[in-house]
Design an enzyme around this catalytic site. Structure first.
Site, PDB file in Angstrom:
ATOM      1  N   CYS A  69       0.803  -1.228   0.000  1.00 52.55           N
ATOM      2  CA  CYS A  69       0.000   0.000   0.000  1.00 52.55           C
ATOM      3  C   CYS A  69       0.837   1.278   0.000  1.00 52.55           C
ATOM      4  O   CYS A  69       0.720   2.117  -0.897  1.00 52.55           O
ATOM      5  CB  CYS A  69      -0.906   0.051   1.231  1.00 52.55           C
ATOM      6  N   HIS A 123      -1.538   5.830   2.400  1.00 54.67           N
ATOM      7  CA  HIS A 123      -1.675   4.617   3.215  1.00 54.67           C
ATOM      8  C   HIS A 123      -2.485   4.853   4.492  1.00 54.67           C
ATOM      9  O   HIS A 123      -2.364   5.893   5.141  1.00 54.67           O
ATOM     10  CB  HIS A 123      -0.305   4.062   3.597  1.00 54.67           C
TER      11      HIS A 123
HETATM   12 CA   LIG Z   1      -3.141  -2.216  -0.522  1.00 53.07          CA
END
Ligand SMILES: [Ca+2]
Length: 417
Positions: A69, A123
């Site tokens: 991510c 994130h």
């Molecule tokens: Ca992800």
């Protein structure tokens, strides 16, 4: 330190009048692989992404910069590779290391756009940070919204299997699911869509960059029961464990890193029935996200701005879902690096597919190009305009699609979950 590297971003004022500027609806899914009807999957139903595909170009060979991510999302939003941003893990130091970077949302703001997000674009620990700012970058947005739904507020009802089940803060790295009888809007992702729909109505007369960041299909796989009902469990199959192990026989150790010694790590303590149950749930969350994309497109139509809005649908990386006995991501194999990418842009090709290799890194320069914004900076991707005009054009020979470089550098760095 990136502070020693001077990065010049010169964002010129756009040449288009406000009324002529194109809007951007930027839709991101978390951990979504290409097990989607729109990519030919025989089971997973995606009627709304199918509808988006009819209005744009489906990229068959789109890849993330790193199958995790934080690094992937930072790369998209800065237009720089992870080894340039130095964000190679899910750390929260993007601005600290890159103080002068102008992000995608910032570039729009500097050119008179209203920039806002709902949900996860940078994130977030998923689900632990739902309802917070996560690892956000305030300079990217004029407004930001952090919806929170029953998937987070009632997570004690989630069934989880395997390792991490004792710790709530490990819910995001366990194989877990819940299928409550509920409305879409009871869930975080339904609320994310609702907020963006509200903003579309409010901002329809000014240029906007609206980012809808969905938390699904990242685990835990939580969606209204009606989406689970699309995928009867007796039709969900898994690769035989012996076959999965044989599939690894010619894989060099570096490709698995520390997981090799622990194989089948992701299936530790998981029965095949439980794995099938989680795969069913993953499919359900794919369709749940698809339905939210449909709601967003409906809002554009209702406000009569579909024809002046660019829509980008993407995911930060793929997902193994059992191949090679692996479940999550973080490896350089096709399953965890290939992502869905669909772009619908006014005046560009519709209902076509491109087989040319492209990178998520290309999104920033593509949007600048399509919106008539001049950027002179260290953007490391290239505009996909030629492929949006002619999806299999022989151009883009300069495509520098070598994402494996970064992953190989990172193998062995990642925690082994
Ligand atoms: Ca992800």
């Amino acid at each position: 330190m990136k502070g020693l590297v001077i990065i010049f971003h010169l964002v010129a004022l756009g040449t288009l009048a406000s009324s002529e500027k194109l809007n951007v609806l930027f839709i991101c899914a978390d951990d979504m692989n290409v097990d989607l009807g729109v990519y030919g999957h025989p089971q997973v139903k995606t009627p709304h992404l199918d509808r988006l595909a009819q209005r744009g170009v489906v990229f068959e060979r789109a890849y993330c910069q790193q199958s995790l991510c934080g690094p992937s999302r930072t790369s998209v939003m800065t237009g720089l590779r992870p080894d340039e941003t130095e964000i190679l893990t899910n750390s929260n130091k993007m601005r600290e290391i890159n103080p002068d970077v102008i992000t995608l949302g910032q570039a729009f703001r500097l050119n008179g756009y209203f920039s806002a997000r709902a949900g996860k674009i940078y994130h977030y620990g998923n689900p632990s940070m739902i309802g917070t700012d996560g690892h956000d970058d305030p300079q990217t947005w004029d407004k930001k919204y952090n919806p929170i739904g029953m998937d987070r507020t009632q997570q004690e009802y989630i069934t989880r299997y395997g390792r991490g089940r004792q710790k709530d803060n490990n819910l995001g790295i366990s194989m877990a699911w819940w299928d409550p009888v509920s409305k879409d809007t009871d869930h975080t992702d339904g609320k994310v869509a609702s907020k963006i729909i509200e903003l579309i109505g409010q901002k329809k007369d000014e240029p906007f960059f609206l980012a809808a960041g969905f938390f699904n299909p990242h685990c835990p796989y939580v969606a209204p029961k009606k989406y689970f009902d699309l995928y009867p469990l007796d039709q969900i199959t898994m690769q035989d464990v012996g076959e999965a192990k044989r599939d690894l026989e010619d894989v060099p150790p570096i490709a698995l890193g520390r997981d090799l010694a622990n194989w089948p790590y992701y299936f530790a303590d998981i029965t095949m029935y439980q794995a099938r149950k989680c795969k069913q749930a993953y499919f359900a969350t794919q369709s749940f996200v698809d339905a939210q994309v449909g709601r967003l497109m409906d809002a554009l139509e209702k406000n009569n701005i579909f024809d002046k809005t660019i829509i980008v649908f993407w995911s930060d990386h793929g997902y193994f879902l059992g191949e090679k006995g692996l479940w999550y991501k973080r490896k350089a194999f096709e399953r965890s690096t290939r992502v869905p990418l669909i772009i619908s842009a006014p005046g560009m090709a519709k209902g076509e597919r491109s087989n040319k290799p492209v990178e998520l890194l290309d999104l920033y320069p593509t949007l600048m190009d399509l919106c008539g914004i001049s950027v002179s900076s260290r953007l490391q991707g290239k505009s996909l305009r030629p492929l949006l005009s002619d999806p299999n054009a022989e151009k883009l020979d300069e495509a520098s699609c070598h994402p494996g470089m970064v992953w190989q550098r990172c193998l062995g760095v990642f925690p082994a979950y």
